[in-house]
Design an enzyme around this catalytic site. Structure first.
Site, PDB file in Angstrom:
ATOM      1  N   ASP A 162      27.916  28.344  30.359  1.00  0.00           N
ATOM      2  CA  ASP A 162      26.774  27.610  30.877  1.00  0.00           C
ATOM      3  C   ASP A 162      27.040  27.196  32.318  1.00  0.00           C
ATOM      4  O   ASP A 162      28.194  26.945  32.699  1.00  0.00           O
ATOM      5  CB  ASP A 162      26.536  26.337  30.060  1.00  0.00           C
ATOM      6  CG  ASP A 162      26.093  26.611  28.640  1.00  0.00           C
ATOM      7  OD1 ASP A 162      25.693  27.753  28.352  1.00  0.00           O
ATOM      8  OD2 ASP A 162      26.149  25.667  27.826  1.00  0.00           O
ATOM      9  N   GLN A 163      25.976  27.066  33.094  1.00  0.00           N
ATOM     10  CA  GLN A 163      26.113  26.618  34.477  1.00  0.00           C
ATOM     11  C   GLN A 163      26.869  25.289  34.559  1.00  0.00           C
ATOM     12  O   GLN A 163      27.704  25.088  35.447  1.00  0.00           O
ATOM     13  CB  GLN A 163      24.735  26.464  35.119  1.00  0.00           C
ATOM     14  CG  GLN A 163      24.782  26.036  36.582  1.00  0.00           C
ATOM     15  CD  GLN A 163      23.395  25.968  37.202  1.00  0.00           C
ATOM     16  OE1 GLN A 163      22.392  26.118  36.519  1.00  0.00           O
ATOM     17  NE2 GLN A 163      23.337  25.752  38.503  1.00  0.00           N
TER      18      GLN A 163
END
Length: 206
Positions: free
Chosen positions: A52-53
C-alpha cells in the site's frame, strides 16, 4: 528514494518509504512511484508484488522476464515468507492468534476493503504481540494470503486498528501518527535462478 537492500543480475530488493506508490496510479499526479524510481537505476526492473502507498518496507523486483515469471509463481504459491511490524490501538486479550476473515472490495468506498463471508476471498493473518503500552501495542503480522489492505482490515476487525490508518482507524488513533504505522520488515524468498533461500530485513522506522 527507496533504500537499496540487495541486488544482483536477477533481482533487486528495496525498502519503500511510506507515502510512495508501488506502481503508477491514475492521473499525472500519481506517476511517481517506487517502480519508476528503481528503473532509473535498474532500467529492466519489473514489479512482482506491491505494498500500500501508506505502508513502508521490503519489496523485491525482477530484472528479467524469466526472473519475473519465477518470482510471480512463488508469490502465487505462497512460498515467500513475509513479516510486518505494526502499532495497533489498544491491548489484545491474547498474546497471539490467527485471523481468518474473507475480504472483498467495498465498491461504494474504493479502495476500502470489507469482510464478507459470502463473496469475500479467503484471507489469513497470523499475529503476535511484541510489546504493550498504555493504550496501544506493537505486533508482528504475518500474512498467509496477500489480499489488498488485508492486515489493515483484519486488525480493524479484531478491534485493534493500526495507528495512523486513515481508512480503518478512528480518533484519537488516526491523528496519533502522521503515517500508517505498518512496516514490511522481513521477506524470505527463493532466488529465481539459483533456488537458494534468501532472507532480507529492513529495520522498523517507528
Amino acid at each position: 528514494m527507496p533504500d537499496y537492500i540487495y541486488s544482483d543480475d536477477s533481482i533487486v530488493v528495496v525498502s519503500k518509504p511510506a507515502g510512495l506508490l508501488s506502481v503508477p496510479g491514475r492521473g499525472e499526479d500519481k506517476q511517481d512511484c517506487l517502480w519508476r524510481r528503481v528503473q532509473q537505476r535498474f532500467p529492466t526492473a519489473r514489479i512482482v508484488h506491491r505494498l500500500d502507498q501508506a505502508t513502508s518496507g521490503l519489496l523485491i523486483l525482477a530484472l528479467s522476464a524469466e526472473t519475473h515469471r519465477n518470482l510471480s509463481i512463488q508469490f502465487q504459491q505462497r512460498i515467500p515468507t513475509k513479516r510486518y511490524q505494526a502499532i495497533i490501538a489498544g491491548v489484545p486479550q491474547q498474546d497471539s492468534g490467527r485471523i481468518e476473515l474473507p475480504l472483498r472490495c467495498d465498491w461504494d468506498n474504493r479502495p476500502r476493503q470489507i469482510v464478507d463471508s459470502i463473496d469475500g476471498k479467503p484471507a489469513i493473518t497470523d499475529w503476535s504481540c511484541i510489546e504493550t503500552y498504555q493504550d496501544r501495542s506493537r505486533v508482528h503480522l504475518s500474512p498467509i494470503t496477500g489480499r489488498s489492505h488485508q492486515l489493515r482490515v483484519h486488525m480493524q476487525a479484531m478491534g485493534h486498528p493500526i495507528v495512523g490508518d486513515q481508512f480503518y482507524a478512528c480518533e484519537p488513533f488516526i491523528s496519533a501518527s502522521d503515517r500508517l504505522l505498518l512496516h514490511a520488515e522481513h521477506l524470505g524468498v527463493r532466488h529465481p535462478i539459483s533456488g537458494e533461500w534468501m532472507d532480507f530485513d529492513s529495520s522498523c522506522p517507528f
